[in-house]
Write a protein that holds these residues in place. Structure first.
Motif, PDB file in Angstrom:
ATOM      1  N   GLY A 114       0.783  -1.231   0.000  1.00 27.32           N
ATOM      2  CA  GLY A 114       0.000   0.000   0.000  1.00 27.32           C
ATOM      3  C   GLY A 114       0.808   1.271   0.000  1.00 27.32           C
ATOM      4  O   GLY A 114       0.248   2.367   0.145  1.00 27.32           O
ATOM      5  N   VAL A 115       2.121   1.173  -0.197  1.00 26.98           N
ATOM      6  CA  VAL A 115       2.985   2.361  -0.219  1.00 26.98           C
ATOM      7  C   VAL A 115       2.795   3.097  -1.544  1.00 26.98           C
ATOM      8  O   VAL A 115       2.582   2.483  -2.601  1.00 26.98           O
ATOM      9  CB  VAL A 115       4.459   1.959  -0.030  1.00 26.98           C
ATOM     10  N   ASN A 116       2.892   4.414  -1.518  1.00 26.27           N
ATOM     11  CA  ASN A 116       2.778   5.226  -2.725  1.00 26.27           C
ATOM     12  C   ASN A 116       3.825   4.785  -3.753  1.00 26.27           C
ATOM     13  O   ASN A 116       4.999   4.625  -3.409  1.00 26.27           O
ATOM     14  CB  ASN A 116       2.989   6.703  -2.374  1.00 26.27           C
ATOM     15  N   PRO A 117       3.433   4.577  -5.023  1.00 25.33           N
ATOM     16  CA  PRO A 117       4.374   4.093  -6.041  1.00 25.33           C
ATOM     17  C   PRO A 117       5.597   4.991  -6.235  1.00 25.33           C
ATOM     18  O   PRO A 117       6.703   4.491  -6.488  1.00 25.33           O
ATOM     19  CB  PRO A 117       3.522   4.043  -7.316  1.00 25.33           C
ATOM     20  N   PHE A 118       5.424   6.306  -6.130  1.00 27.52           N
ATOM     21  CA  PHE A 118       6.566   7.213  -6.282  1.00 27.52           C
ATOM     22  C   PHE A 118       7.575   7.014  -5.145  1.00 27.52           C
ATOM     23  O   PHE A 118       8.784   6.995  -5.373  1.00 27.52           O
ATOM     24  CB  PHE A 118       6.093   8.662  -6.316  1.00 27.52           C
ATOM     25  N   LEU A 119       7.049   6.857  -3.932  1.00 29.62           N
ATOM     26  CA  LEU A 119       7.923   6.598  -2.788  1.00 29.62           C
ATOM     27  C   LEU A 119       8.596   5.241  -2.933  1.00 29.62           C
ATOM     28  O   LEU A 119       9.793   5.089  -2.622  1.00 29.62           O
ATOM     29  CB  LEU A 119       7.118   6.651  -1.488  1.00 29.62           C
ATOM     30  N   ALA A 120       7.860   4.262  -3.440  1.00 28.53           N
ATOM     31  CA  ALA A 120       8.427   2.923  -3.649  1.00 28.53           C
ATOM     32  C   ALA A 120       9.578   2.967  -4.653  1.00 28.53           C
ATOM     33  O   ALA A 120      10.607   2.301  -4.461  1.00 28.53           O
ATOM     34  CB  ALA A 120       7.339   1.968  -4.136  1.00 28.53           C
ATOM     35  N   CYS A 121       9.424   3.756  -5.698  1.00 28.80           N
ATOM     36  CA  CYS A 121      10.512   3.915  -6.681  1.00 28.80           C
ATOM     37  C   CYS A 121      11.729   4.576  -6.043  1.00 28.80           C
ATOM     38  O   CYS A 121      12.869   4.209  -6.336  1.00 28.80           O
ATOM     39  CB  CYS A 121      10.025   4.736  -7.879  1.00 28.80           C
ATOM     40  N   GLY A 122      11.480   5.564  -5.185  1.00 27.65           N
ATOM     41  CA  GLY A 122      12.588   6.236  -4.511  1.00 27.65           C
ATOM     42  C   GLY A 122      13.355   5.301  -3.592  1.00 27.65           C
ATOM     43  O   GLY A 122      14.595   5.328  -3.553  1.00 27.65           O
ATOM     44  N   VAL A 123      12.632   4.449  -2.859  1.00 27.72           N
ATOM     45  CA  VAL A 123      13.299   3.478  -1.973  1.00 27.72           C
ATOM     46  C   VAL A 123      14.093   2.468  -2.805  1.00 27.72           C
ATOM     47  O   VAL A 123      15.210   2.092  -2.443  1.00 27.72           O
ATOM     48  CB  VAL A 123      12.258   2.758  -1.095  1.00 27.72           C
TER      49      VAL A 123
ATOM     50  N   LEU B  66      15.465   3.015  -5.695  1.00 29.13           N
ATOM     51  CA  LEU B  66      16.659   3.720  -6.168  1.00 29.13           C
ATOM     52  C   LEU B  66      17.745   3.733  -5.098  1.00 29.13           C
ATOM     53  O   LEU B  66      18.914   3.460  -5.387  1.00 29.13           O
ATOM     54  CB  LEU B  66      16.276   5.144  -6.566  1.00 29.13           C
ATOM     55  N   VAL B  67      17.371   4.021  -3.865  1.00 33.75           N
ATOM     56  CA  VAL B  67      18.345   4.060  -2.765  1.00 33.75           C
ATOM     57  C   VAL B  67      18.956   2.675  -2.534  1.00 33.75           C
ATOM     58  O   VAL B  67      20.166   2.548  -2.327  1.00 33.75           O
ATOM     59  CB  VAL B  67      17.677   4.582  -1.480  1.00 33.75           C
TER      60      VAL B  67
ATOM     61  N   PHE C 178      21.455   2.005  -5.167  1.00 32.87           N
ATOM     62  CA  PHE C 178      22.658   2.801  -4.910  1.00 32.87           C
ATOM     63  C   PHE C 178      23.545   2.123  -3.868  1.00 32.87           C
ATOM     64  O   PHE C 178      24.767   2.035  -4.036  1.00 32.87           O
ATOM     65  CB  PHE C 178      22.258   4.199  -4.434  1.00 32.87           C
ATOM     66  N   LEU C 179      22.938   1.611  -2.803  1.00 33.83           N
ATOM     67  CA  LEU C 179      23.703   0.935  -1.755  1.00 33.83           C
ATOM     68  C   LEU C 179      24.354  -0.341  -2.275  1.00 33.83           C
ATOM     69  O   LEU C 179      25.477  -0.677  -1.889  1.00 33.83           O
ATOM     70  CB  LEU C 179      22.787   0.621  -0.564  1.00 33.83           C
ATOM     71  N   ALA C 180      23.666  -1.048  -3.175  1.00 35.05           N
ATOM     72  CA  ALA C 180      24.235  -2.266  -3.760  1.00 35.05           C
ATOM     73  C   ALA C 180      25.483  -1.936  -4.576  1.00 35.05           C
ATOM     74  O   ALA C 180      26.507  -2.623  -4.485  1.00 35.05           O
ATOM     75  CB  ALA C 180      23.190  -2.967  -4.632  1.00 35.05           C
ATOM     76  N   GLY C 181      25.402  -0.884  -5.385  1.00 37.27           N
ATOM     77  CA  GLY C 181      26.555  -0.468  -6.174  1.00 37.27           C
ATOM     78  C   GLY C 181      27.708  -0.003  -5.303  1.00 37.27           C
ATOM     79  O   GLY C 181      28.882  -0.331  -5.570  1.00 37.27           O
TER      80      GLY C 181
ATOM     81  N   SER D 107      24.210   1.555 -10.346  1.00 40.80           N
ATOM     82  CA  SER D 107      23.276   0.543  -9.840  1.00 40.80           C
ATOM     83  C   SER D 107      21.931   1.161  -9.473  1.00 40.80           C
ATOM     84  O   SER D 107      20.889   0.510  -9.600  1.00 40.80           O
ATOM     85  CB  SER D 107      23.884  -0.166  -8.624  1.00 40.80           C
ATOM     86  N   ALA D 108      21.941   2.418  -9.037  1.00 37.92           N
ATOM     87  CA  ALA D 108      20.685   3.103  -8.754  1.00 37.92           C
ATOM     88  C   ALA D 108      19.852   3.258 -10.022  1.00 37.92           C
ATOM     89  O   ALA D 108      18.621   3.109 -10.004  1.00 37.92           O
ATOM     90  CB  ALA D 108      20.968   4.475  -8.131  1.00 37.92           C
ATOM     91  N   LEU D 109      20.512   3.558 -11.141  1.00 34.77           N
ATOM     92  CA  LEU D 109      19.812   3.658 -12.418  1.00 34.77           C
ATOM     93  C   LEU D 109      19.205   2.311 -12.815  1.00 34.77           C
ATOM     94  O   LEU D 109      18.057   2.242 -13.274  1.00 34.77           O
ATOM     95  CB  LEU D 109      20.770   4.140 -13.504  1.00 34.77           C
ATOM     96  N   SER D 110      19.970   1.235 -12.631  1.00 31.09           N
ATOM     97  CA  SER D 110      19.458  -0.097 -12.955  1.00 31.09           C
ATOM     98  C   SER D 110      18.263  -0.452 -12.070  1.00 31.09           C
ATOM     99  O   SER D 110      17.273  -1.018 -12.541  1.00 31.09           O
ATOM    100  CB  SER D 110      20.562  -1.146 -12.791  1.00 31.09           C
ATOM    101  N   ALA D 111      18.357  -0.125 -10.784  1.00 31.85           N
ATOM    102  CA  ALA D 111      17.249  -0.403  -9.870  1.00 31.85           C
ATOM    103  C   ALA D 111      16.007   0.409 -10.238  1.00 31.85           C
ATOM    104  O   ALA D 111      14.878  -0.077 -10.134  1.00 31.85           O
ATOM    105  CB  ALA D 111      17.673  -0.093  -8.433  1.00 31.85           C
ATOM    106  N   THR D 112      16.220   1.642 -10.691  1.00 29.17           N
ATOM    107  CA  THR D 112      15.094   2.468 -11.145  1.00 29.17           C
ATOM    108  C   THR D 112      14.406   1.822 -12.338  1.00 29.17           C
ATOM    109  O   THR D 112      13.168   1.782 -12.418  1.00 29.17           O
ATOM    110  CB  THR D 112      15.580   3.874 -11.523  1.00 29.17           C
ATOM    111  N   GLY D 113      15.207   1.298 -13.276  1.00 28.56           N
ATOM    112  CA  GLY D 113      14.627   0.588 -14.407  1.00 28.56           C
ATOM    113  C   GLY D 113      13.804  -0.606 -13.957  1.00 28.56           C
ATOM    114  O   GLY D 113      12.713  -0.864 -14.487  1.00 28.56           O
ATOM    115  N   GLY D 114      14.305  -1.358 -12.966  1.00 26.40           N
ATOM    116  CA  GLY D 114      13.554  -2.496 -12.451  1.00 26.40           C
ATOM    117  C   GLY D 114      12.255  -2.083 -11.792  1.00 26.40           C
ATOM    118  O   GLY D 114      11.217  -2.748 -11.955  1.00 26.40           O
TER     119      GLY D 114
END
Length: 304
Positions: A61-70, A72-73, A76-79, A196-203
């Motif tokens: 039930g989390v907002n999709p925009f917030l979910a995308c932001g999380v 991305l973060v 970023f941490l994985a990279g 990696s943040a860019l790749s996660a955003t794509g996912g």
């Protein structure tokens, strides 16, 4: 022949929308590979990581925009983890990426709690922005295209700035960059992290487009990204930073159109991975083949 062209034409909107999403991954492949001279495999793990994090949060039930932001973060941490392992323990970049990618598979399963999650009944970024037209391919193209244009613009602005030039210097010659007072470690960690943040955003965007998230969704995405990058560089060139940054987007669009055309010609989907791998091998080997040919011609002229 007319039927083939008609089928290909009908698939163009769908493949363009998909290629723009995968362009995030191709940008994530290009940044460490070309800018930092840091061959990295983390993107294959960061892509499903972003999808799993985003899909799980949306299903809660989390907002999709917030979910995308999380997502991305998390990418970023994985990279950053991959770059840190390489820098701190002097482990080869490819091996560090494989280690992180392998561990991410278990992390993704823990995040999801199961192998897949359907998202058809939940709001997504597309349903919020487009409403009833969310599933129209051209609407997805407009939304994702605007986002990828923003990312490309930010990357161009950054790489033309002083800090961006410092990062490019690290990729060109780490020793010289360090002699000039540039913190090579920070630049490498930040660069690989952003990739990696860019790749996660794509996912995260992909799972909202396809309506479900699967733990195996990243399988083979790295080789697709590398193929798209090579095609893009062949089309745009690499002489300027503008061309280098545009190459992933152009290459992704062209690559998926080629894949679509191959499918309409009757190529089995199971053969696409082999065809893509063979194409990448050919493109990587081509410069050496040309050099070998040139050397043979020179020797022949000397003998004459």
């Amino acid at each position: 022949m007319l039927d083939i062209l008609t089928s290909f034409y009908g698939l163009i909107p769908v493949t363009i929308a998909q290629s723009l999403i995968v362009a995030f991954v191709v940008l994530g492949v290009m940044l460490p590979f070309r800018i930092l001279n840091f061959p990295d495999l983390t993107s294959e793990g960061a892509f499903p990581l972003g999808g799993c994090v985003c899909g799980t949060l949306i299903s809660m039930g989390v907002n999709p925009f917030l979910a995308c932001g999380v997502a991305l973060v998390c990418g970023f941490l994985a990279g950053c983890t991959t770059a840190f392992i390489h820098l701190r323990f002097k482990i080869n970049t490819l091996l560090a990426g494989i280690l992180v990618m392998t561990m991410l598979y278990s992390i993704n399963l823990r995040i999801m709690g199961r192998t897949n999650i359907p998202l058809f009944t939940y709001d997504t970024v597309f349903t919020i922005l487009a409403g009833p037209s969310a599933n129209v391919p051209w609407v997805k193209i407009l939304i994702v295209g605007a986002l990828i244009a923003l990312v490309v613009g930010l990357m161009l602005y950054f790489f033309m700035s002083e800090k961006g030039t410092s990062m490019r210097a690290v990729g060109a010659s780490p020793d010289m960059a360090e002699a000039q007072g540039i913190n090579v470690g920070i630049a490498t960690i930040m660069g690989v992290g952003v990739a990696s943040a860019l790749s996660a955003t794509g996912g995260s965007i992909m799972v909202q487009t396809q309506g479900f998230v699967d733990v195996n969704m990243g399988f083979g995405i790295l080789i697709n990204g590398l193929a798209a990058l090579i095609i893009g560089e062949a089309v745009t060139g690499r002489q300027t930073i503008l061309r280098q940054v545009m190459a992933p987007v152009v290459g992704s669009i062209v690559y998926y159109q080629l894949i679509s055309f191959c499918l309409t010609l009757g190529l089995a989907p199971a053969d696409l991975k082999f065809a893509t791998g063979a194409f990448v091998l050919l493109m990587l080997a081509l410069p050496n083949l040309r050099k070998s040919g040139s050397g043979t011609q020179i020797r022949e002229k000397v003998r004459e």
